[in-house]
Motif scaffolding. Structure first.
Motif, PDB file in Angstrom:
ATOM      1  N   PHE A 294     -11.955   1.593   8.020  1.00  0.00           N
ATOM      2  CA  PHE A 294     -11.560   0.195   7.821  1.00  0.00           C
ATOM      3  C   PHE A 294     -10.973   0.049   6.428  1.00  0.00           C
ATOM      4  O   PHE A 294     -11.473   0.645   5.468  1.00  0.00           O
ATOM      5  N   GLU A 295      -9.933  -0.767   6.336  1.00  0.00           N
ATOM      6  CA  GLU A 295      -9.348  -1.058   5.038  1.00  0.00           C
ATOM      7  C   GLU A 295      -8.781  -2.471   5.080  1.00  0.00           C
ATOM      8  O   GLU A 295      -8.117  -2.841   6.045  1.00  0.00           O
ATOM      9  N   LYS A 296      -9.088  -3.241   4.041  1.00  0.00           N
ATOM     10  CA  LYS A 296      -8.583  -4.610   3.999  1.00  0.00           C
ATOM     11  C   LYS A 296      -8.455  -5.057   2.550  1.00  0.00           C
ATOM     12  O   LYS A 296      -9.313  -4.790   1.726  1.00  0.00           O
ATOM     13  N   SER A 297      -7.364  -5.751   2.291  1.00  0.00           N
ATOM     14  CA  SER A 297      -7.149  -6.427   1.021  1.00  0.00           C
ATOM     15  C   SER A 297      -6.944  -7.891   1.334  1.00  0.00           C
ATOM     16  O   SER A 297      -6.396  -8.235   2.384  1.00  0.00           O
ATOM     17  N   GLY A 298      -7.387  -8.749   0.454  1.00  0.00           N
ATOM     18  CA  GLY A 298      -7.225 -10.173   0.696  1.00  0.00           C
ATOM     19  C   GLY A 298      -7.496 -10.974  -0.552  1.00  0.00           C
ATOM     20  O   GLY A 298      -7.662 -10.427  -1.639  1.00  0.00           O
ATOM     21  N   LYS A 299      -7.533 -12.287  -0.362  1.00  0.00           N
ATOM     22  CA  LYS A 299      -7.810 -13.209  -1.464  1.00  0.00           C
ATOM     23  C   LYS A 299      -8.941 -14.138  -1.057  1.00  0.00           C
ATOM     24  O   LYS A 299      -9.031 -14.557   0.093  1.00  0.00           O
ATOM     25  N   VAL A 300      -9.770 -14.451  -2.026  1.00  0.00           N
ATOM     26  CA  VAL A 300     -10.798 -15.466  -1.871  1.00  0.00           C
ATOM     27  C   VAL A 300     -10.382 -16.610  -2.791  1.00  0.00           C
ATOM     28  O   VAL A 300     -10.039 -16.397  -3.952  1.00  0.00           O
ATOM     29  N   MET A 301     -10.392 -17.810  -2.257  1.00  0.00           N
ATOM     30  CA  MET A 301      -9.955 -18.985  -3.007  1.00  0.00           C
ATOM     31  C   MET A 301     -11.157 -19.830  -3.441  1.00  0.00           C
ATOM     32  O   MET A 301     -12.208 -19.770  -2.806  1.00  0.00           O
ATOM     33  N   PRO A 302     -10.992 -20.621  -4.504  1.00  0.00           N
ATOM     34  CA  PRO A 302     -12.107 -21.439  -4.998  1.00  0.00           C
ATOM     35  C   PRO A 302     -12.756 -22.324  -3.933  1.00  0.00           C
ATOM     36  O   PRO A 302     -13.973 -22.553  -3.987  1.00  0.00           O
ATOM     37  N   GLU A 303     -11.992 -22.772  -2.947  1.00  0.00           N
ATOM     38  CA  GLU A 303     -12.602 -23.613  -1.910  1.00  0.00           C
ATOM     39  C   GLU A 303     -13.549 -22.811  -0.999  1.00  0.00           C
ATOM     40  O   GLU A 303     -14.279 -23.385  -0.196  1.00  0.00           O
ATOM     41  N   GLN A 304     -13.559 -21.474  -1.142  1.00  0.00           N
ATOM     42  CA  GLN A 304     -14.482 -20.633  -0.385  1.00  0.00           C
ATOM     43  C   GLN A 304     -15.745 -20.301  -1.187  1.00  0.00           C
ATOM     44  O   GLN A 304     -16.573 -19.513  -0.747  1.00  0.00           O
ATOM     45  N   ASP A 305     -15.896 -20.940  -2.344  1.00  0.00           N
ATOM     46  CA  ASP A 305     -17.087 -20.747  -3.163  1.00  0.00           C
ATOM     47  C   ASP A 305     -18.329 -21.061  -2.341  1.00  0.00           C
ATOM     48  O   ASP A 305     -18.345 -21.980  -1.525  1.00  0.00           O
ATOM     49  N   LYS A 306     -19.365 -20.283  -2.548  1.00  0.00           N
ATOM     50  CA  LYS A 306     -20.661 -20.453  -1.861  1.00  0.00           C
ATOM     51  C   LYS A 306     -20.541 -20.288  -0.353  1.00  0.00           C
ATOM     52  O   LYS A 306     -21.206 -20.983   0.422  1.00  0.00           O
TER      53      LYS A 306
ATOM     54  N   VAL B 289     -20.089  -8.175   4.831  1.00  0.00           N
ATOM     55  CA  VAL B 289     -19.973  -9.581   4.476  1.00  0.00           C
ATOM     56  C   VAL B 289     -19.718  -9.700   2.971  1.00  0.00           C
ATOM     57  O   VAL B 289     -20.461  -9.130   2.165  1.00  0.00           O
ATOM     58  N   LEU B 290     -18.660 -10.428   2.639  1.00  0.00           N
ATOM     59  CA  LEU B 290     -18.405 -10.771   1.246  1.00  0.00           C
ATOM     60  C   LEU B 290     -19.196 -12.044   0.955  1.00  0.00           C
ATOM     61  O   LEU B 290     -18.945 -13.087   1.560  1.00  0.00           O
ATOM     62  N   ASN B 291     -20.193 -11.947   0.091  1.00  0.00           N
ATOM     63  CA  ASN B 291     -21.028 -13.087  -0.279  1.00  0.00           C
ATOM     64  C   ASN B 291     -20.425 -13.708  -1.535  1.00  0.00           C
ATOM     65  O   ASN B 291     -20.498 -13.126  -2.608  1.00  0.00           O
ATOM     66  N   VAL B 292     -19.818 -14.878  -1.372  1.00  0.00           N
ATOM     67  CA  VAL B 292     -19.098 -15.518  -2.473  1.00  0.00           C
ATOM     68  C   VAL B 292     -20.060 -16.418  -3.244  1.00  0.00           C
ATOM     69  O   VAL B 292     -20.278 -17.564  -2.885  1.00  0.00           O
ATOM     70  N   HIS B 293     -20.620 -15.870  -4.314  1.00  0.00           N
ATOM     71  CA  HIS B 293     -21.570 -16.620  -5.147  1.00  0.00           C
ATOM     72  C   HIS B 293     -20.829 -17.551  -6.099  1.00  0.00           C
ATOM     73  O   HIS B 293     -21.265 -18.665  -6.340  1.00  0.00           O
ATOM     74  N   CYS B 294     -19.715 -17.054  -6.667  1.00  0.00           N
ATOM     75  CA  CYS B 294     -18.900 -17.878  -7.559  1.00  0.00           C
ATOM     76  C   CYS B 294     -17.450 -17.427  -7.453  1.00  0.00           C
ATOM     77  O   CYS B 294     -17.132 -16.256  -7.673  1.00  0.00           O
ATOM     78  N   CYS B 295     -16.591 -18.369  -7.103  1.00  0.00           N
ATOM     79  CA  CYS B 295     -15.147 -18.120  -7.043  1.00  0.00           C
ATOM     80  C   CYS B 295     -14.491 -19.229  -7.859  1.00  0.00           C
ATOM     81  O   CYS B 295     -14.231 -20.310  -7.355  1.00  0.00           O
TER      82      CYS B 295
ATOM     83  N   CYS C  89     -11.544 -18.990  -9.482  1.00  0.00           N
ATOM     84  CA  CYS C  89     -10.080 -18.942  -9.385  1.00  0.00           C
ATOM     85  C   CYS C  89      -9.741 -18.020  -8.214  1.00  0.00           C
ATOM     86  O   CYS C  89     -10.636 -17.426  -7.620  1.00  0.00           O
ATOM     87  N   ALA C  90      -8.469 -17.905  -7.889  1.00  0.00           N
ATOM     88  CA  ALA C  90      -8.076 -16.996  -6.809  1.00  0.00           C
ATOM     89  C   ALA C  90      -8.492 -15.568  -7.177  1.00  0.00           C
ATOM     90  O   ALA C  90      -8.211 -15.098  -8.281  1.00  0.00           O
TER      91      ALA C  90
END
Length: 148
Positions: A4-16, A126-132, A134-135
């Motif tokens: 598996f391989e993946k690149s992406g972006k997490v945005m501030p609205e995905q925080d928590k 699972v990417l656990n978004v504790h703090c985002c 900025c992009a």
């Protein structure tokens, strides 16, 4: 072998939030290797960081503790990993590092993960978004070593 391989972006609205990345493990794999990185680690926009911290101080500390935003600088993005194997929890790497390498096999597992046979089937990282703040760009690469 690449699984598996993946690149992406997490945005501030995905925080928590948690972002599941599903992948299939084929038969005959004896070791999973997970390489993961994200960037930037810190929010470089000091004005934005100051505003975020003011809101957080007001929300979580109120008037009981007089805090200044500069006491909490720099604001760090934090996106950690957890892993499920065929719907069962296999562990987590809730670490501060923005570059990580993990191995899981029958006889060894990186800290936070359970060692044991690698079964074929549907797995979820699972990417656990504790703090985002900025992009944030991320890269995940999962490889498997096959049984000889």
């Amino acid at each position: 072998m690449l699984i598996f391989e993946k690149s992406g972006k997490v945005m501030p609205e995905q925080d928590k939030t948690n972002i599941p990345l599903q992948f299939a493990v084929p038969n005959g794999i004896e070791k999973l290797i997970i390489d993961y990185d994200y960037s930037p680690k810190t929010l470089e926009d000091e004005e934005k960081a100051t505003e975020m911290l003011k809101k957080s101080i007001e929300k979580y500390l109120g008037d009981t503790y007089k805090a200044e935003p500069k006491e909490f600088m720099p604001v760090k993005n934090l996106i950690t990993l957890s892993l499920d194997e065929n719907g069962n929890y296999r562990g987590a790497a809730h670490r501060q590092a923005d570059k990580q390498h993990h191995e899981i096999s029958r006889d060894f597992a990186s800290v936070g993960f359970e060692k044991g046979e690698i079964t074929s089937g549907e797995w979820t990282l699972v990417l656990n978004v504790h703090c985002c703040a900025c992009a944030v760009s991320y890269n995940v690469r999962i490889t498997g070593e096959e049984k000889i």
